[in-house]
Design a protein around this motif. Structure first.
Motif, mmCIF file in Angstrom:
data_model
loop_
_atom_site.group_PDB
_atom_site.id
_atom_site.type_symbol
_atom_site.label_atom_id
_atom_site.label_comp_id
_atom_site.label_asym_id
_atom_site.label_seq_id
_atom_site.Cartn_x
_atom_site.Cartn_y
_atom_site.Cartn_z
ATOM 1 N N ARG A 142 -3.253 -7.190 -1.270
ATOM 2 C CA ARG A 142 -4.617 -7.545 -1.668
ATOM 3 C C ARG A 142 -5.635 -6.893 -0.743
ATOM 4 O O ARG A 142 -6.677 -6.405 -1.187
ATOM 5 C CB ARG A 142 -4.800 -9.068 -1.691
ATOM 6 C CG ARG A 142 -4.203 -9.753 -2.900
ATOM 7 C CD ARG A 142 -4.766 -11.146 -3.083
ATOM 8 N NE ARG A 142 -4.415 -12.027 -1.987
ATOM 9 C CZ ARG A 142 -3.311 -12.763 -1.930
ATOM 10 N NH1 ARG A 142 -2.428 -12.704 -2.931
ATOM 11 N NH2 ARG A 142 -3.070 -13.543 -0.906
ATOM 12 N N HIS A 143 -5.316 -6.881 0.548
ATOM 13 C CA HIS A 143 -6.220 -6.249 1.509
ATOM 14 C C HIS A 143 -6.346 -4.751 1.234
ATOM 15 O O HIS A 143 -7.466 -4.215 1.202
ATOM 16 C CB HIS A 143 -5.707 -6.476 2.930
ATOM 17 C CG HIS A 143 -6.415 -5.647 3.956
ATOM 18 N ND1 HIS A 143 -7.690 -5.916 4.395
ATOM 19 C CD2 HIS A 143 -6.016 -4.507 4.616
ATOM 20 C CE1 HIS A 143 -8.052 -5.001 5.275
ATOM 21 N NE2 HIS A 143 -7.068 -4.140 5.426
ATOM 22 N N LEU A 145 -5.776 -3.091 -1.533
ATOM 23 C CA LEU A 145 -6.478 -2.855 -2.801
ATOM 24 C C LEU A 145 -7.982 -3.018 -2.627
ATOM 25 O O LEU A 145 -8.765 -2.283 -3.228
ATOM 26 C CB LEU A 145 -5.949 -3.805 -3.882
ATOM 27 C CG LEU A 145 -4.556 -3.474 -4.434
ATOM 28 C CD1 LEU A 145 -4.054 -4.622 -5.311
ATOM 29 C CD2 LEU A 145 -4.586 -2.171 -5.230
ATOM 30 N N SER A 146 -8.382 -3.959 -1.799
ATOM 31 C CA SER A 146 -9.816 -4.149 -1.558
ATOM 32 C C SER A 146 -10.388 -2.975 -0.776
ATOM 33 O O SER A 146 -11.510 -2.536 -1.028
ATOM 34 C CB SER A 146 -10.075 -5.467 -0.810
ATOM 35 O OG SER A 146 -9.609 -5.404 0.523
ATOM 36 N N VAL A 147 -9.606 -2.434 0.181
ATOM 37 C CA VAL A 147 -10.040 -1.236 0.909
ATOM 38 C C VAL A 147 -10.204 -0.078 -0.059
ATOM 39 O O VAL A 147 -11.200 0.655 -0.030
ATOM 40 C CB VAL A 147 -9.021 -0.877 2.014
ATOM 41 C CG1 VAL A 147 -9.317 0.509 2.598
ATOM 42 C CG2 VAL A 147 -9.024 -1.927 3.108
ATOM 43 N N ALA A 149 -10.753 -0.141 -3.262
ATOM 44 C CA ALA A 149 -11.887 -0.366 -4.164
ATOM 45 C C ALA A 149 -13.212 -0.045 -3.481
ATOM 46 O O ALA A 149 -14.105 0.560 -4.077
ATOM 47 C CB ALA A 149 -11.882 -1.814 -4.645
ATOM 48 N N ARG A 150 -13.341 -0.410 -2.218
ATOM 49 C CA ARG A 150 -14.587 -0.150 -1.491
ATOM 50 C C ARG A 150 -14.795 1.343 -1.253
ATOM 51 O O ARG A 150 -15.921 1.821 -1.223
ATOM 52 C CB ARG A 150 -14.578 -0.876 -0.140
ATOM 53 C CG ARG A 150 -14.686 -2.380 -0.238
ATOM 54 C CD ARG A 150 -15.081 -2.994 1.089
ATOM 55 N NE ARG A 150 -14.169 -2.644 2.177
ATOM 56 C CZ ARG A 150 -13.099 -3.351 2.496
ATOM 57 N NH1 ARG A 150 -12.780 -4.432 1.789
ATOM 58 N NH2 ARG A 150 -12.345 -2.983 3.501
ATOM 59 N N HIS A 152 -13.595 3.832 -3.165
ATOM 60 C CA HIS A 152 -13.373 4.638 -4.367
ATOM 61 C C HIS A 152 -14.519 5.604 -4.652
ATOM 62 O O HIS A 152 -14.285 6.733 -5.080
ATOM 63 C CB HIS A 152 -13.147 3.722 -5.577
ATOM 64 C CG HIS A 152 -12.796 4.470 -6.820
ATOM 65 N ND1 HIS A 152 -11.578 5.108 -6.999
ATOM 66 C CD2 HIS A 152 -13.505 4.705 -7.952
ATOM 67 C CE1 HIS A 152 -11.569 5.702 -8.172
ATOM 68 N NE2 HIS A 152 -12.710 5.470 -8.783
#
Length: 266
Positions: A142-143, A145-147, A149-150, A152
């Motif tokens: 989850r961490h 994936l959040s990195v 996404a930020r 991208h």
């Protein structure tokens, strides 16, 4: 024991492998961290990693560590116990998940606190507090994936397509691709390829081929293939050439590595 995790599809271009590990060993055991076509990220969960380069002598302790592409072995003093999570990142994954080109990390060991995008201390503590590998893996996923996404829409996230294709050509050929052929296929001259590739990856195309070839040979070795056949299938001139490369890249002979990735000093 090992707990392998298959990463989320969005992470697969960046994460080549993901494994949780826990092992009780002889306290004298030293693990050889070998050159590979991926960057190694280790998150230690019980005790910090005691590691240094064979040819440099110095050692450091890390709770979170990333080792870039290298052409010599790292030595990990286990002190009888290893417990943590290890990720193998592709050179593309360095920018995407760590915020730095692979070249900035080549032949070094870097703590996550020194990275533009590293693992927060609170997350490491949360991972260590879990008693289930699946929960640990999903929490870390989850961490990441959040990195992703930020970052991208950040141009700094992107690797030049010519460099990415050059890496793919070298890796998919098992390290046998000729540099001149790679340059021609990506539409650059040799000199430009060398400069751009080294600036992104941290090694030149020829060195990258050498690392890929060594990694392929090691996998064949682990599969029990006879040494002469390993040399032939991995692209070495002969078994003597294979042995010389192992002395330089692994600090051990192929037969000794086949026996174990660990050694006992003395």
């Amino acid at each position: 024991m090992e707990a392998v995790h298959v990463p989320h599809p969005a992470l697969r271009p960046y994460v080549a492998s993901w494994v949780g590990f826990r092992a009780a060993l002889d306290p004298r055991a030293v693990h050889h961290g070998l050159p590979s076509p991926t960057l190694t990220v280790v998150l230690a969960l019980d005790e910090p990693l005691d590691v240094g380069w064979l040819d440099r002598g110095e050692r450091e302790r890390y709770w979170t560590c990333v080792a870039g592409l290298h052409t010599g072995p790292a030595l990990v003093r286990t002190h009888g116990w290893q417990h943590g999570i290890q990720l193998a990142l592709t050179p593309l994954g360095a920018r995407a998940l760590l915020g730095a080109p692979a070249a900035a990390l080549a032949a070094t060991m870097t703590e996550h606190a020194e990275l533009p995008v590293g693992l927060p201390q609170c997350l490491l503590e949360n991972l260590a507090a879990q008693r289930d590998w699946r929960r640990r893996h999903l929490l870390l996923e989850r961490h990441l994936l959040s990195v992703l996404a930020r970052r991208h829409d950040d141009p700094a996230h992107d690797v030049r397509p010519e460099v990415a294709r050059a890496w793919w050509l070298i890796a998919s050929s098992g390290g046998r691709a000729r540099v001149a052929d790679v340059a021609e296929q990506v539409g650059w001259g040799r000199r430009r390829l060398l400069e751009q590739f080294r600036a992104e990856v941290g090694v030149g195309p020829k060195e990258a081929g050498r690392i890929v070839r060594f990694d392929r040979s090691r996998r064949l070795l682990d599969a029990g293939i006879p040494l002469a056949e390993v040399a032939d299938r991995a692209g070495y001139a002969d078994q003597a050439h294979l042995s010389r490369e192992y002395a330089r890249l692994a600090g051990r002979s192929p037969s000794r590595l086949r026996e174990s990735a660990y050694h006992l000093p003395g």
